[in-house]
Design an enzyme around this catalytic site. Sequence first.
Site, PDB file in Angstrom:
ATOM      1  N   GLY A   1      41.848  81.849 102.387  1.00 27.00           N
ATOM      2  CA  GLY A   1      41.450  83.381 102.870  1.00 27.00           C
ATOM      3  C   GLY A   1      41.078  83.998 101.770  1.00 27.00           C
ATOM      4  O   GLY A   1      41.111  83.514 100.405  1.00 27.00           O
TER       5      GLY A   1
ATOM      6  N   TYR B   1      37.490  74.426 101.375  1.00 23.86           N
ATOM      7  CA  TYR B   1      38.749  75.208 101.046  1.00 23.86           C
ATOM      8  C   TYR B   1      39.478  74.824  99.565  1.00 23.86           C
ATOM      9  O   TYR B   1      40.620  75.390  99.456  1.00 23.86           O
ATOM     10  CB  TYR B   1      39.598  75.054 102.234  1.00 23.86           C
TER      11      TYR B   1
ATOM     12  N   LYS C   1      35.437  69.288 107.207  1.00 23.45           N
ATOM     13  CA  LYS C   1      34.205  69.835 107.593  1.00 23.45           C
ATOM     14  C   LYS C   1      33.293  69.569 106.165  1.00 23.45           C
ATOM     15  O   LYS C   1      33.643  69.613 105.086  1.00 23.45           O
ATOM     16  CB  LYS C   1      34.295  71.400 107.834  1.00 23.45           C
TER      17      LYS C   1
ATOM     18  N   ASP D   1      43.782  71.332 110.219  1.00 21.69           N
ATOM     19  CA  ASP D   1      42.496  71.792 110.221  1.00 21.69           C
ATOM     20  C   ASP D   1      42.168  72.114 108.553  1.00 21.69           C
ATOM     21  O   ASP D   1      42.619  73.130 107.966  1.00 21.69           O
ATOM     22  CB  ASP D   1      42.272  73.014 110.946  1.00 21.69           C
TER      23      ASP D   1
ATOM     24  N   THR E   1      44.181  75.647 107.075  1.00 28.42           N
ATOM     25  CA  THR E   1      44.695  75.609 105.581  1.00 28.42           C
ATOM     26  C   THR E   1      43.608  76.354 104.806  1.00 28.42           C
ATOM     27  O   THR E   1      43.664  76.097 103.323  1.00 28.42           O
ATOM     28  CB  THR E   1      44.749  74.203 105.363  1.00 28.42           C
TER      29      THR E   1
ATOM     30  N   HIS F   1      30.233  72.391 108.853  1.00 28.29           N
ATOM     31  CA  HIS F   1      30.692  73.868 108.956  1.00 28.29           C
ATOM     32  C   HIS F   1      30.111  74.852 109.156  1.00 28.29           C
ATOM     33  O   HIS F   1      30.328  75.986 109.971  1.00 28.29           O
ATOM     34  CB  HIS F   1      31.297  74.045 107.256  1.00 28.29           C
TER      35      HIS F   1
HETATM   36  N1  NAP Z   1      35.297  77.065 110.693  1.00 30.24           N
HETATM   37  C1  NAP Z   1      35.176  78.152 109.943  1.00 30.24           C
HETATM   38  O1  NAP Z   1      34.171  78.681 109.482  1.00 30.24           O
HETATM   39  C2  NAP Z   1      36.533  78.849 109.738  1.00 30.24           C
HETATM   40  C3  NAP Z   1      36.583  80.182 109.472  1.00 30.24           C
HETATM   41  C4  NAP Z   1      37.929  80.756 109.071  1.00 30.24           C
HETATM   42  C5  NAP Z   1      38.912  80.166 109.508  1.00 30.24           C
HETATM   43  N2  NAP Z   1      39.003  78.633 109.979  1.00 30.24           N
HETATM   44  C6  NAP Z   1      40.404  77.830 110.035  1.00 30.24           C
HETATM   45  O2  NAP Z   1      41.056  78.651 110.884  1.00 30.24           O
HETATM   46  C7  NAP Z   1      42.360  78.918 110.295  1.00 30.24           C
HETATM   47  C8  NAP Z   1      43.043  80.149 110.466  1.00 30.24           C
HETATM   48  O3  NAP Z   1      42.211  81.434 110.414  1.00 30.24           O
HETATM   49  P1  NAP Z   1      42.454  82.390 109.340  1.00 30.24           P
HETATM   50  O4  NAP Z   1      43.165  81.478 108.078  1.00 30.24           O
HETATM   51  O5  NAP Z   1      41.144  83.183 108.785  1.00 30.24           O
HETATM   52  O6  NAP Z   1      43.400  83.296 109.808  1.00 30.24           O
HETATM   53  P2  NAP Z   1      44.852  83.545 110.878  1.00 30.24           P
HETATM   54  O7  NAP Z   1      45.240  82.199 110.935  1.00 30.24           O
HETATM   55  O8  NAP Z   1      44.325  84.231 112.018  1.00 30.24           O
HETATM   56  O9  NAP Z   1      45.616  84.297 109.873  1.00 30.24           O
HETATM   57  C9  NAP Z   1      46.367  83.872 108.880  1.00 30.24           C
HETATM   58  C10 NAP Z   1      47.371  85.121 108.401  1.00 30.24           C
HETATM   59  O10 NAP Z   1      48.345  85.273 109.410  1.00 30.24           O
HETATM   60  C11 NAP Z   1      49.639  85.277 108.707  1.00 30.24           C
HETATM   61  N3  NAP Z   1      50.374  84.754 109.901  1.00 30.24           N
HETATM   62  C12 NAP Z   1      50.437  83.453 110.279  1.00 30.24           C
HETATM   63  N4  NAP Z   1      51.715  83.415 111.310  1.00 30.24           N
HETATM   64  C13 NAP Z   1      52.090  84.591 111.109  1.00 30.24           C
HETATM   65  C14 NAP Z   1      53.272  85.271 112.164  1.00 30.24           C
HETATM   66  N5  NAP Z   1      53.810  84.359 112.971  1.00 30.24           N
HETATM   67  N6  NAP Z   1      53.699  86.281 111.717  1.00 30.24           N
HETATM   68  C15 NAP Z   1      52.742  86.922 110.865  1.00 30.24           C
HETATM   69  N7  NAP Z   1      51.955  86.771 110.010  1.00 30.24           N
HETATM   70  C16 NAP Z   1      51.445  85.366 110.367  1.00 30.24           C
HETATM   71  C17 NAP Z   1      49.487  84.303 107.638  1.00 30.24           C
HETATM   72  O11 NAP Z   1      50.106  84.758 106.563  1.00 30.24           O
HETATM   73  P3  NAP Z   1      51.027  83.449 105.499  1.00 30.24           P
HETATM   74  O12 NAP Z   1      50.107  82.583 105.307  1.00 30.24           O
HETATM   75  O13 NAP Z   1      51.708  84.113 104.475  1.00 30.24           O
HETATM   76  O14 NAP Z   1      52.209  82.738 106.367  1.00 30.24           O
HETATM   77  C18 NAP Z   1      48.021  84.733 106.917  1.00 30.24           C
HETATM   78  O15 NAP Z   1      47.983  85.524 106.114  1.00 30.24           O
HETATM   79  C19 NAP Z   1      41.868  78.901 108.775  1.00 30.24           C
HETATM   80  O16 NAP Z   1      42.915  78.892 107.897  1.00 30.24           O
HETATM   81  C20 NAP Z   1      40.947  77.672 108.698  1.00 30.24           C
HETATM   82  O17 NAP Z   1      41.713  76.368 108.867  1.00 30.24           O
HETATM   83  C21 NAP Z   1      37.804  78.050 109.931  1.00 30.24           C
END
Ligand code: NAP
Length: 333
Positions: free
Chosen positions: A44, A79, A107, A74, A41, A140
């Site tokens: 980004g 966020y 977190k 998550d 969630t 976090h």
């Molecule tokens: N603990 C930490 O420090 C930390 C750090 C980073 C992230 N996180 C968690 O991990 C989650 C995921 O990481 P992230 O948000 O960095 O990146 P990600 O999930 O790897 O990528 C998200 C991007 O991919 C696109 N997408 C998703 N499914 C798709 C599909 N089937 N086809 C084409 N494009 C697709 C989304 O587009 P749309 O949204 O437009 O659909 C979005 O732009 C975060 O949201 C967060 O909850 C945690």
Amino acid sequence: MFIVTLCIVLSVVNYNKADVIKTPTIKLNDGREMPRLALGTWLGNSTKGRIEPLSDEVERAVVAAIDVGYRHVDTAYAYKVENQVGRAIARKVAEGIPREELFITTKLWNDRHAKDAVVPALRESLQALKLEYVDLYLIHWPVGQFSNQTFDYTHYLETWRGMMDAKRLGLARSIGLSNFNEQQIDRILLNHLDTPAVLQVEVNLNLQQPALLAYCRAKNIAVMGYTPFGSLFPGKARPDAPPPRFNDAELVAMANRYNKTVTQVVLQYLLNLGVVPIPKALSAAHILTNFEVFDFHLSAEDSERMKNYDRHYRTIPQLKWIEHPFYPFEKEN
Ligand SMILES: NC(=O)c1ccc[n+]([C@@H]2O[C@H](COP(=O)([O-])OP(=O)(O)OC[C@H]3O[C@@H](n4cnc5c(N)ncnc54)[C@H](OP(=O)(O)O)[C@@H]3O)[C@@H](O)[C@H]2O)c1
Ligand SMILES: *[C@@H]1O[C@H](CO)[C@@H](O)[C@H](O)[C@H]1NC(C)=O
Ligand SMILES: *[C@@H]1O[C@H](CO)[C@@H](O)[C@H](O)[C@H]1NC(C)=O
Ligand SMILES: *[C@@H]1O[C@H](CO)[C@@H](O)[C@H](O)[C@H]1NC(C)=O
């Protein structure tokens, strides 16, 4: 005739309901079950910096996800969307999804690392989430930083003691860490504190983390993998990011062998590494395809191809904290 038709229609409806994909779970070291895939969630960053939440985009995504069968969300205080997640959960629970079926992770942010700041911080998150407890509460980052941006050098052992208080109070059913390295986790274990149930770190094709995953397997700590799509999409990839992109010929050929999409074979590979992936998506179509990953397996040859994309390349190095003594990552980035 009408009755027969009605019965058929009803049984089809029931069948479809029962047919909602049920997420498999993994057992945590504290005995609880965690669903194998979570909806991310975090909105980004764009090239202009952090993307700020609007009003209900995340709420709609969480509702759509629960509707197709996701049971794990998550989120994080940082966020700024816990309120939206909370509204979505309240709505689905009011519609009959039992709260106990949902697994909600949030977190603790870096400005609340003092031991006595943890429980009040969690209570704030719970209020936004409209929940009595979260299923999983994570530190976090190991790095402390006050809201005025100066570093807080509070030791993460102190923060972890605050997390243990939150668990004892029943406000978090399970507790864990995010962005900690092996030495930092060892430090917690050597101090005979509660073993973290989960470590959440970046895991994707370019950053597969075999040593850290092996360490966690040995200690029975479950791994959630964030940014599962790494640099697959050009909009998110930095100019220096290694391949592959989503249209890479080898990846597309692989996906075609299973009649799946590239994102689905990537998620299946991460599942196969033992990781709980956290794909973030706002688009309903993405939310659905990202969940249809439990009905196939990659061949040994294709897993080997996936393994070869590992470049030890981090999309989120957070270099702004590199001078903090608890900066968790390799410094030669
Ligand atoms: N603990 C930490 O420090 C930390 C750090 C980073 C992230 N996180 C968690 O991990 C989650 C995921 O990481 P992230 O948000 O960095 O990146 P990600 O999930 O790897 O990528 C998200 C991007 O991919 C696109 N997408 C998703 N499914 C798709 C599909 N089937 N086809 C084409 N494009 C697709 C989304 O587009 P749309 O949204 O437009 O659909 C979005 O732009 C975060 O949201 C967060 O909850 C945690
Ligand atoms: C996102 O952008 C903000 C503001 O520019 C920055 O402080 C933060 O470190 C970035 N986050 C990540 C994970 O790159
Ligand atoms: C920043 O905040 C911390 C904690 O409130 C305080 O101790 C510190 O003096 C502040 N530093 C500056 C430069 O304002
Ligand atoms: C391939 O996948 C699509 C979409 O999931 C499905 O509609 C189609 O029936 C599948 N084809 C085969 C041959 O399995």
